[in-house]
Write an enzyme that holds these catalytic residues in place. Sequence first.
Site: not given
Length: 456
Positions: A108, A138, A215
């Site tokens: 993402h 992911d 992230s």
Amino acid sequence: MKITFGRFLVISLLAVTGAVSTANAGLPFFGKDEEVPSLAPMLEEVTPAVVSISVAGTQVSRQRVPEMFRFFFGPNMPDEQVQERPFRGLGSGVVIDAERGYVVTNNHVVDQADKITIKLVDGRELEAKKIGSDEQSDIALLQVEPTNLTAVKLADSDKLRVGDYVVAIGNPFGLTQTVTSGIVSAMGRSDLNIVGNGGYEDFIQTDAAINRGNSGGALVNLKGELVGINTAIYGPNGGNVGIGFAIPANMMKNLTNQLIEFGEIRRGLLGILGGDLDSELARAMGLDVNQGAFVREVNAGSAAEKGGIQPGDIIVSIDGKDIHSFTELRAKVGTLGAGTEVSLGLIREGSRKTVKVTLDDYVAETVTASQMNPYLEGANFSDGKTQDGMPGVLVSEVQPRSPAARLGLQDGDVIVGINRQRISNVAELRSYLSENEGVIALNVKRGQSSLYLVIR
């Protein structure tokens, strides 16, 4: 009054002084020449392997034009409106191979990016290309020019325990090289719907502060070894509340190895349908365990059937590691490569057994519609994608005048939903149809159009 107050004040101060003195008696005293315990030496070795990632691209959104507008503006009115919006984003990444320049991050972070730039701790900026990614777990793998890079060492994340100390490194809110610490709060978190329906989730939970921008960053142990890739947080307002999630290093390694070797993910497939074992089912079956994966059905000719797995079995471990739910089993199997041999521990009629299974290739699974629902007879299903890259169930070889043809299915259709639930692959469609009855509404993508076909 004054004298009494003064005496009380003196006694109180003495009591406090005594308490402080007693409390300090057991604490170590660090002199000028003594080294204070610190994570700094470990971090000095690890932080050069954690990078900042900036991305730029164009986000395409599609909106179907209502029928009333096409009526007023004529047949030349397009079926949908397409809008393009430029975007920029920030995230984190970890160098896992210095010699080949491989950097791992979250899908993402780099999804739909046209330009990816990584910034090293020494200030250098390098252009990166995307080797491959996996939306359902992911994970994304990037590559940069391998010039004087530092890679992090990988730990065996299967050995991680609740209570182990961990350190999160990343770039929250664009603040480079931010370090937070905590412990492992839980293992094997699944069913969180973090990566969307049909995703493969087997998260490490930690209370180390993780925020937006973290992230793709590193979660390391006190030896400086990578145990996970920071991925998501749980927070009602989008901020850290002490619940963060990371993809285990072993899971990441399995996926990136496939991306390096094949340029894509070749998932392992066991070939079973089932659900979680709970205490109620365990009592009904007279079992002495309350957690595991209950096997309801074994597909004919599948890896599970060849390995000797039978309906009614309870799978409780994979390669010696305990399995707590069907979702956890699915995530572990789905992130292993096709052709991998695994050892499954199971309970059958109260006895424990171990079987060895060689996983099938997930993308090779093709089934006839009649195996799932008689109203769909006359079509074949396989895993596929829409023109926009959305995963779904590809419809092929629809026979003329068959039930599937009368329903309206055509070659090339992609089923992406059923009764408003997202469907990403054949296994999910088959599982849903086996568990639900009544009216069925299939959400079908046909080229750039979207439509519903209803089975009554």
